[in-house]
Design a protein around this motif. Structure first.
Motif, PDB file in Angstrom:
ATOM      1  N   MET A   1       0.841  -1.177   0.000  1.00 48.78           N
ATOM      2  CA  MET A   1       0.000   0.000   0.000  1.00 48.78           C
ATOM      3  C   MET A   1       0.890   1.244   0.000  1.00 48.78           C
ATOM      4  SD  MET A   1      -2.855   1.149   2.824  1.00 48.78           S
ATOM      5  CE  MET A   1      -3.754  -0.364   2.546  1.00 48.78           C
ATOM      6  N   LYS A   2       0.541   2.211  -0.821  1.00 47.95           N
ATOM      7  CA  LYS A   2       1.318   3.446  -0.861  1.00 47.95           C
ATOM      8  C   LYS A   2       1.271   4.137   0.493  1.00 47.95           C
ATOM      9  CE  LYS A   2       0.802   4.040  -5.737  1.00 47.95           C
ATOM     10  NZ  LYS A   2      -0.098   4.542  -6.756  1.00 47.95           N
ATOM     11  N   THR A   3       2.318   4.902   0.779  1.00 48.42           N
ATOM     12  CA  THR A   3       2.447   5.564   2.070  1.00 48.42           C
ATOM     13  C   THR A   3       2.899   6.997   1.879  1.00 48.42           C
ATOM     14  OG1 THR A   3       2.970   3.456   3.116  1.00 48.42           O
ATOM     15  CG2 THR A   3       3.600   5.438   4.318  1.00 48.42           C
ATOM     16  N   VAL A   4       2.265   7.898   2.615  1.00 53.87           N
ATOM     17  CA  VAL A   4       2.594   9.321   2.565  1.00 53.87           C
ATOM     18  C   VAL A   4       3.385   9.681   3.820  1.00 53.87           C
ATOM     19  CG1 VAL A   4       1.630  11.655   2.531  1.00 53.87           C
ATOM     20  CG2 VAL A   4       0.525   9.825   1.232  1.00 53.87           C
ATOM     21  N   VAL A   5       4.435  10.473   3.622  1.00 53.57           N
ATOM     22  CA  VAL A   5       5.222  10.996   4.732  1.00 53.57           C
ATOM     23  C   VAL A   5       5.083  12.509   4.717  1.00 53.57           C
ATOM     24  CG1 VAL A   5       7.538  11.275   5.706  1.00 53.57           C
ATOM     25  CG2 VAL A   5       6.873   9.102   4.659  1.00 53.57           C
ATOM     26  N   LEU A   6       4.725  13.075   5.870  1.00 55.49           N
ATOM     27  CA  LEU A   6       4.612  14.514   6.017  1.00 55.49           C
ATOM     28  C   LEU A   6       5.663  14.991   7.016  1.00 55.49           C
ATOM     29  CD1 LEU A   6       0.739  14.629   6.299  1.00 55.49           C
ATOM     30  CD2 LEU A   6       2.095  15.298   4.311  1.00 55.49           C
ATOM     31  N   TYR A   7       6.412  16.014   6.622  1.00 53.38           N
ATOM     32  CA  TYR A   7       7.417  16.618   7.492  1.00 53.38           C
ATOM     33  C   TYR A   7       6.948  18.002   7.915  1.00 53.38           C
ATOM     34  CZ  TYR A   7      11.409  13.498   6.342  1.00 53.38           C
ATOM     35  OH  TYR A   7      12.280  12.442   6.206  1.00 53.38           O
ATOM     36  N   GLU A   8       7.108  18.318   9.198  1.00 58.01           N
ATOM     37  CA  GLU A   8       6.909  19.674   9.689  1.00 58.01           C
ATOM     38  C   GLU A   8       8.279  20.219  10.066  1.00 58.01           C
ATOM     39  OE1 GLU A   8       3.864  20.168  12.688  1.00 58.01           O
ATOM     40  OE2 GLU A   8       2.610  18.657  11.711  1.00 58.01           O
ATOM     41  N   THR A   9       8.616  21.358   9.524  1.00 60.24           N
ATOM     42  CA  THR A   9       9.912  21.975   9.779  1.00 60.24           C
ATOM     43  C   THR A   9       9.962  22.507  11.207  1.00 60.24           C
ATOM     44  OG1 THR A   9       9.962  22.632   7.457  1.00 60.24           O
ATOM     45  CG2 THR A   9      11.549  23.701   8.919  1.00 60.24           C
ATOM     46  N   ALA A  10      11.069  22.260  11.893  1.00 58.40           N
ATOM     47  CA  ALA A  10      11.245  22.770  13.254  1.00 58.40           C
ATOM     48  C   ALA A  10      11.257  24.299  13.212  1.00 58.40           C
ATOM     49  CB  ALA A  10      12.545  22.239  13.849  1.00 58.40           C
ATOM     50  N   PRO A  11      10.666  24.959  14.219  1.00 54.72           N
ATOM     51  CA  PRO A  11      10.570  26.423  14.211  1.00 54.72           C
ATOM     52  C   PRO A  11      11.915  27.142  14.080  1.00 54.72           C
ATOM     53  CG  PRO A  11       9.224  25.502  15.970  1.00 54.72           C
ATOM     54  CD  PRO A  11      10.011  24.368  15.376  1.00 54.72           C
ATOM     55  N   GLU A  12      12.951  26.573  14.644  1.00 54.73           N
ATOM     56  CA  GLU A  12      14.261  27.231  14.613  1.00 54.73           C
ATOM     57  C   GLU A  12      15.073  26.913  13.348  1.00 54.73           C
ATOM     58  OE1 GLU A  12      14.593  23.282  16.629  1.00 54.73           O
ATOM     59  OE2 GLU A  12      13.233  24.975  16.852  1.00 54.73           O
ATOM     60  N   THR A  13      14.523  26.122  12.454  1.00 55.81           N
ATOM     61  CA  THR A  13      15.227  25.741  11.232  1.00 55.81           C
ATOM     62  C   THR A  13      15.277  26.915  10.262  1.00 55.81           C
ATOM     63  OG1 THR A  13      14.598  23.431  11.446  1.00 55.81           O
ATOM     64  CG2 THR A  13      15.203  24.176   9.250  1.00 55.81           C
ATOM     65  N   THR A  14      16.470  27.189   9.764  1.00 61.22           N
ATOM     66  CA  THR A  14      16.650  28.248   8.769  1.00 61.22           C
ATOM     67  C   THR A  14      16.989  27.613   7.425  1.00 61.22           C
ATOM     68  OG1 THR A  14      19.022  28.449   9.176  1.00 61.22           O
ATOM     69  CG2 THR A  14      17.547  29.832  10.535  1.00 61.22           C
ATOM     70  N   MET A  15      16.825  28.389   6.367  1.00 60.04           N
ATOM     71  CA  MET A  15      17.187  27.903   5.044  1.00 60.04           C
ATOM     72  C   MET A  15      18.683  27.598   4.996  1.00 60.04           C
ATOM     73  SD  MET A  15      16.215  26.892   2.133  1.00 60.04           S
ATOM     74  CE  MET A  15      14.541  27.473   2.033  1.00 60.04           C
ATOM     75  N   GLU A  16      19.475  28.380   5.684  1.00 56.69           N
ATOM     76  CA  GLU A  16      20.924  28.139   5.730  1.00 56.69           C
ATOM     77  C   GLU A  16      21.230  26.766   6.325  1.00 56.69           C
ATOM     78  OE1 GLU A  16      24.004  30.012   8.605  1.00 56.69           O
ATOM     79  OE2 GLU A  16      24.009  31.275   6.791  1.00 56.69           O
ATOM     80  N   LYS A  17      20.558  26.417   7.412  1.00 59.45           N
ATOM     81  CA  LYS A  17      20.755  25.103   8.031  1.00 59.45           C
ATOM     82  C   LYS A  17      20.295  23.989   7.094  1.00 59.45           C
ATOM     83  CE  LYS A  17      20.214  26.534  12.864  1.00 59.45           C
ATOM     84  NZ  LYS A  17      19.356  26.400  14.059  1.00 59.45           N
ATOM     85  N   MET A  18      19.145  24.206   6.427  1.00 56.64           N
ATOM     86  CA  MET A  18      18.645  23.197   5.493  1.00 56.64           C
ATOM     87  C   MET A  18      19.654  22.948   4.371  1.00 56.64           C
ATOM     88  SD  MET A  18      15.605  22.126   6.500  1.00 56.64           S
ATOM     89  CE  MET A  18      14.586  21.572   5.168  1.00 56.64           C
ATOM     90  N   MET A  19      20.228  24.011   3.837  1.00 61.17           N
ATOM     91  CA  MET A  19      21.159  23.869   2.724  1.00 61.17           C
ATOM     92  C   MET A  19      22.469  23.203   3.152  1.00 61.17           C
ATOM     93  SD  MET A  19      19.228  24.630   0.367  1.00 61.17           S
ATOM     94  CE  MET A  19      20.394  24.242  -0.912  1.00 61.17           C
ATOM     95  N   GLU A  20      22.858  23.368   4.407  1.00 59.32           N
ATOM     96  CA  GLU A  20      24.053  22.687   4.914  1.00 59.32           C
ATOM     97  C   GLU A  20      23.853  21.169   4.915  1.00 59.32           C
ATOM     98  OE1 GLU A  20      25.003  24.131   8.825  1.00 59.32           O
ATOM     99  OE2 GLU A  20      25.284  26.189   8.117  1.00 59.32           O
ATOM    100  N   VAL A  21      22.658  20.734   5.238  1.00 64.95           N
ATOM    101  CA  VAL A  21      22.351  19.312   5.370  1.00 64.95           C
ATOM    102  C   VAL A  21      21.830  18.721   4.057  1.00 64.95           C
ATOM    103  CG1 VAL A  21      20.923  17.653   6.669  1.00 64.95           C
ATOM    104  CG2 VAL A  21      21.915  19.618   7.833  1.00 64.95           C
ATOM    105  N   PHE A  22      21.405  19.582   3.142  1.00 63.89           N
ATOM    106  CA  PHE A  22      20.758  19.124   1.917  1.00 63.89           C
ATOM    107  C   PHE A  22      21.547  18.078   1.127  1.00 63.89           C
ATOM    108  CE2 PHE A  22      19.632  19.327  -2.568  1.00 63.89           C
ATOM    109  CZ  PHE A  22      18.284  18.998  -2.492  1.00 63.89           C
ATOM    110  N   PRO A  23      22.866  18.225   0.928  1.00 63.64           N
ATOM    111  CA  PRO A  23      23.577  17.193   0.147  1.00 63.64           C
ATOM    112  C   PRO A  23      23.422  15.782   0.730  1.00 63.64           C
ATOM    113  CG  PRO A  23      24.927  19.152   0.330  1.00 63.64           C
ATOM    114  CD  PRO A  23      23.753  19.351   1.253  1.00 63.64           C
TER     115      PRO A  23
END
Length: 89
Positions: A1-23
């Motif tokens: 059965m197909k499965t959906v995953v939903l992520y909620e971004t942590a309030p303190e998360t910045t785009m800079e932090k996301m881009m550091e971890v993105f690779p």
């Protein structure tokens, strides 16, 4: 059965932090895409609102989340995994 995953971004998360971890996140994602386990994935249109992915099965979704650097580094504050009845497929 197909499965959906939903992520909620942590309030303190910045785009800079996301881009550091993105690779590392992309490396994990690529593995599942190449295996044919991800049917769709990406962030919501409004920055900071999180993201969603559709997997071929629950086990793959759980494995992806367990190894996703966005989750393991705390950039995602909440993960919801739901099995989904896709009526069209």
């Amino acid at each position: 059965m197909k499965t959906v995953v939903l992520y909620e971004t942590a309030p303190e998360t910045t785009m800079e932090k996301m881009m550091e971890v993105f690779p590392a996140h992309q490396e994990n994602e690529d593995k599942f895409v190449k295996a044919g386990k991800i049917l769709g994935i990406g962030p919501f249109a409004i920055p900071g609102e999180g993201a969603m992915a559709i997997f071929t099965d629950k086990e793959s979704a759980e494995e992806f989340v367990k190894g996703d650097p966005f989750v393991t580094t705390g950039l995602v504050s909440k993960v919801t995994i739901k099995e989904w009845h896709d009526e069209l497929m």
